[in-house]
Design a protein around this motif. Structure first.
Motif, PDB file in Angstrom:
ATOM      1  N   ALA A 116      45.065  45.610  51.662  1.00 19.00           N
ATOM      2  CA  ALA A 116      43.964  45.391  50.395  1.00 19.00           C
ATOM      3  C   ALA A 116      44.815  46.057  49.351  1.00 19.00           C
ATOM      4  O   ALA A 116      45.271  47.100  49.281  1.00 19.00           O
ATOM      5  N   VAL A 117      44.637  45.475  48.043  1.00 17.32           N
ATOM      6  CA  VAL A 117      45.231  46.153  46.671  1.00 17.32           C
ATOM      7  C   VAL A 117      43.969  46.812  46.249  1.00 17.32           C
ATOM      8  O   VAL A 117      42.831  46.597  46.410  1.00 17.32           O
ATOM      9  N   ASP A 118      44.287  47.675  45.378  1.00 17.36           N
ATOM     10  CA  ASP A 118      43.181  48.630  44.680  1.00 17.36           C
ATOM     11  C   ASP A 118      42.967  47.930  43.380  1.00 17.36           C
ATOM     12  O   ASP A 118      42.949  48.287  42.179  1.00 17.36           O
ATOM     13  N   TYR A 119      42.119  46.749  43.693  1.00 15.02           N
ATOM     14  CA  TYR A 119      41.847  45.992  42.463  1.00 15.02           C
ATOM     15  C   TYR A 119      40.073  46.369  42.081  1.00 15.02           C
ATOM     16  O   TYR A 119      39.197  46.177  42.916  1.00 15.02           O
ATOM     17  N   ARG A 120      39.793  47.257  41.208  1.00 15.06           N
ATOM     18  CA  ARG A 120      38.743  47.768  41.044  1.00 15.06           C
ATOM     19  C   ARG A 120      37.818  47.268  39.620  1.00 15.06           C
ATOM     20  O   ARG A 120      38.245  46.443  39.032  1.00 15.06           O
ATOM     21  N   VAL A 121      36.563  47.588  40.017  1.00 14.00           N
ATOM     22  CA  VAL A 121      35.555  47.081  38.933  1.00 14.00           C
ATOM     23  C   VAL A 121      35.990  47.848  37.596  1.00 14.00           C
ATOM     24  O   VAL A 121      36.189  48.997  37.731  1.00 14.00           O
ATOM     25  N   PRO A 122      36.096  47.058  36.531  1.00 15.69           N
ATOM     26  CA  PRO A 122      36.576  47.893  35.059  1.00 15.69           C
ATOM     27  C   PRO A 122      35.531  49.069  34.855  1.00 15.69           C
ATOM     28  O   PRO A 122      34.354  49.128  35.148  1.00 15.69           O
TER      29      PRO A 122
END
Length: 310
Positions: A116-122
């Motif tokens: 999984a990539v580190d795609y976070r909530v803004p």
């Protein structure tokens, strides 16, 4: 009451996310008669494109341009791929989109890896919006709700209140007549396919950081999307909306119920000592959409609001 309120909120938000994903598939099927097996892969593309664009610029830039990029990819797939196999019938279309799903999955794994990539909530939305019953509710979930509602309203206005929507609906039932009136029907089909993929991409942008962004997200969401479309009715946007909300609420409320079969059916002598008796409703939550699908196909094969049968 706390469980009911939070389950209701989470269920509606998850249901609207399902509708954002299923609306594109429904639009493509109602317009072109194509059941796109690669639709969930476009959802995954939206999440990964958003992750890449966010890393280079900002989340707000990604929110606008990632769905556009996915839509362009979808339009290219229709023009240079799907259109060429359309003459060979629905089986060829299904095989093409099935193979396309595998191709997209493998490309994602090659480019981004298997983790999984580190795609976070803004950060601008990473805060509790309000406190209810002593628990904090994230602002990003309400943002997801607002985006989904805005997309629903925009789609309804486009299809029901604009000249473009009238042309699209006319091309659905009388494509030859629309062509004789001077409209480019292949271009309409390409645009509809691209818009449907863009809607899936938008769902990936706002759902990728809410759930998880990894190479298996398409395999996780894909079956649920087809369940939504079949339960709602093939080609019915209204049915897809009703089915999405219904499944969102059903799964969310089921997860919060910790009662076992022994608690529910103890009056027939079912004991918690048995294997069946120890099963809880929460454990069955992932299965409930498929059980509902079987029930709908048995009672009403064309779905809740559909006109076509499978």
């Amino acid at each position: 009451m706390e469980t009911i309120v939070f389950s209701l909120l989470n269920g509606v938000i998850y249901g609207l996310l399902l509708f954002m994903l299923s609306s594109g598939l429904t639009l493509i099927f109602s317009m072109m008669g194509v059941l796109n097996f690669a639709h969930a892969s476009f959802y995954m593309l939206g999440a990964y494109f958003a992750y890449t664009v966010t890393d280079a610029t900002s989340y707000w830039f990604a929110l606008i341009f990632a769905p556009i990029l996915v839509g362009l990819v979808g339009a290219g797939v229709e023009k240079w791929g799907l259109r060429r196999v359309h003459a060979n019938g629905h089986v060829a279309e299904l095989l093409f989109t099935f193979g396309l799903a595998y191709l997209i999955d493998e490309v994602i794994k090659i480019v981004y890896g298997r983790n999984a990539v580190d795609y976070r909530v803004p950060e601008a939305l990473d805060f509790p919006l309000f406190t209810l019953y002593g628990a904090q509710y994230p602002a990003y979930r309400i943002f997801m709700l607002l985006v989904a509602v805005a997309m629903l309203v925009a789609l309804w206005v486009l299809l029901k209140k604009t000249r473009a929507g009238l042309i699209i609906q006319a091309a659905l039932t009388h494509p030859h007549m629309v062509g004789h009136l001077g409209h480019n029907v292949p271009m309409i089909f390409m645009t509809v396919f691209g818009v449907g993929c863009a809607l899936a991409g938008l769902a990936g942008v706002i759902g990728g950081n809410y759930l998880v962004t990894d190479p298996f997200m398409a395999a996780y969401m894909g079956p649920i999307v087809f369940v939504v479309v079949v339960i709602g009715g093939m080609g019915s946007l209204e049915g897809a909306f009703v089915a999405s909300i219904l499944l969102g609420l059903l799964q969310t409320f089921a997860v919060s119920v910790d009662a076992s079969f022994a608690d529910l059916f103890g009056w027939i002598g079912l004991s918690s000592a048995t294997e069946v008796g120890r099963i809880t409703i929460a454990q069955l939550a992932p299965m409930l959409p498929y059980l509902l699908l079987v029930l709908i196909l048995f009672i009403r094969p064309r779905g809740l609001m559909g006109e076509r049968e499978l």
